[in-house]
Design a protein around this motif. Sequence first.
Motif, short mmCIF file in Angstrom:
data_model
loop_
_atom_site.label_atom_id
_atom_site.label_comp_id
_atom_site.label_asym_id
_atom_site.label_seq_id
_atom_site.Cartn_x
_atom_site.Cartn_y
_atom_site.Cartn_z
N ALA A 119 8.94 -9.58 -36.29
CA ALA A 119 9.03 -9.82 -34.85
C ALA A 119 8.14 -8.85 -34.10
O ALA A 119 8.17 -7.64 -34.36
N MET A 120 7.36 -9.38 -33.15
CA MET A 120 6.47 -8.54 -32.35
C MET A 120 7.11 -8.14 -31.02
O MET A 120 6.41 -7.79 -30.07
N GLY A 121 8.42 -8.20 -30.96
CA GLY A 121 9.14 -7.84 -29.74
C GLY A 121 10.54 -8.41 -29.80
O GLY A 121 10.97 -8.93 -30.83
N LYS A 136 7.27 -19.64 -29.80
CA LYS A 136 7.97 -18.38 -29.51
C LYS A 136 6.97 -17.27 -29.22
O LYS A 136 6.10 -16.96 -30.03
N GLY A 137 7.09 -16.65 -28.02
CA GLY A 137 6.23 -15.54 -27.64
C GLY A 137 4.93 -15.93 -26.98
O GLY A 137 4.13 -15.06 -26.66
N ALA A 138 4.71 -17.23 -26.76
CA ALA A 138 3.44 -17.66 -26.18
C ALA A 138 3.23 -17.08 -24.79
O ALA A 138 2.10 -16.77 -24.41
N THR A 139 4.30 -16.93 -24.01
CA THR A 139 4.17 -16.36 -22.67
C THR A 139 4.61 -14.91 -22.62
O THR A 139 4.02 -14.11 -21.89
N SER A 140 5.61 -14.53 -23.40
CA SER A 140 6.13 -13.15 -23.37
C SER A 140 5.34 -12.20 -24.26
O SER A 140 5.39 -10.99 -24.07
N GLY A 141 4.65 -12.74 -25.24
CA GLY A 141 3.97 -11.91 -26.22
C GLY A 141 4.86 -11.51 -27.39
O GLY A 141 4.39 -10.85 -28.32
N ASN A 142 6.14 -11.92 -27.37
CA ASN A 142 7.07 -11.56 -28.43
C ASN A 142 7.00 -12.56 -29.59
O ASN A 142 7.95 -13.28 -29.89
N LEU A 143 5.84 -12.58 -30.21
CA LEU A 143 5.58 -13.54 -31.29
C LEU A 143 6.40 -13.20 -32.53
O LEU A 143 6.84 -12.06 -32.71
N GLN A 144 6.58 -14.20 -33.37
CA GLN A 144 7.26 -14.02 -34.65
C GLN A 144 6.35 -14.49 -35.76
O GLN A 144 6.08 -15.69 -35.89
N SER A 145 5.86 -13.55 -36.56
CA SER A 145 4.99 -13.87 -37.68
C SER A 145 5.86 -14.23 -38.89
O SER A 145 6.67 -13.42 -39.34
#
Length: 210
Positions: free
Chosen positions: A93-95, A65-74
């Motif tokens: 959530a980073m986005g 999740k977020g690898a291409t969009s940058g919307n990672l979830q820690s």
Amino acid sequence: MIDCAENIPENIKFDEQGLVPAIVQDATTREVLMLAYMNRESLMLTLDRGETHFYSRSRNELWHKGATSGNLQSVRKLRLDCDFDTLLIEVTAMGPACHKGTYSCFQVEPQFGGFLTYLYDLIEKRKETRPEDSYTTYLFDSGLDKILKKVGEEAIETIVASKNQDSRELVAETSDLLYHLMVLLVERGVQLDDLMHELKNRHAAKPGTD
């Protein structure tokens, strides 16, 4: 570090396809962000790397999740339900969680506190990545003095707007002020939780006087 309430890899019950549903929840606001599926490999990647990894049933492959969009979830916490066949994953959530760009896949607008958390995280991301043509990048590149100047300007404009009859102008100027205050907090490394704890301590010190 991820907090796991159970010894999940040993106790979890995958279905006949080797999958388990994973409900993703905002660790701060408690709002449900999305539903996805994990197999054992994606679960272990999630536990090892601290970011959500899932299994795509339509593409038959793992995805980060977020690898291409940058919307990672820690990931902050993983829990199993009482039947050991559903995961609850609490994240920062980073986005946006949804591929359509919304905060949640369930099209529920976040509460005010939740949106402030989302905005703070987004501003932090802007500081780290410095995307071009971003006003937030411009502020961080310009330095603390520029940020302080903008906070002062927006504070004055908020005061002026409050003297007018049209509340829409006050809403607009207050929103500008809040945004620039968030940029200042990120620049100085002050977390929203720091403000919450300070306000709670003040309230606890003088109960009944608010």
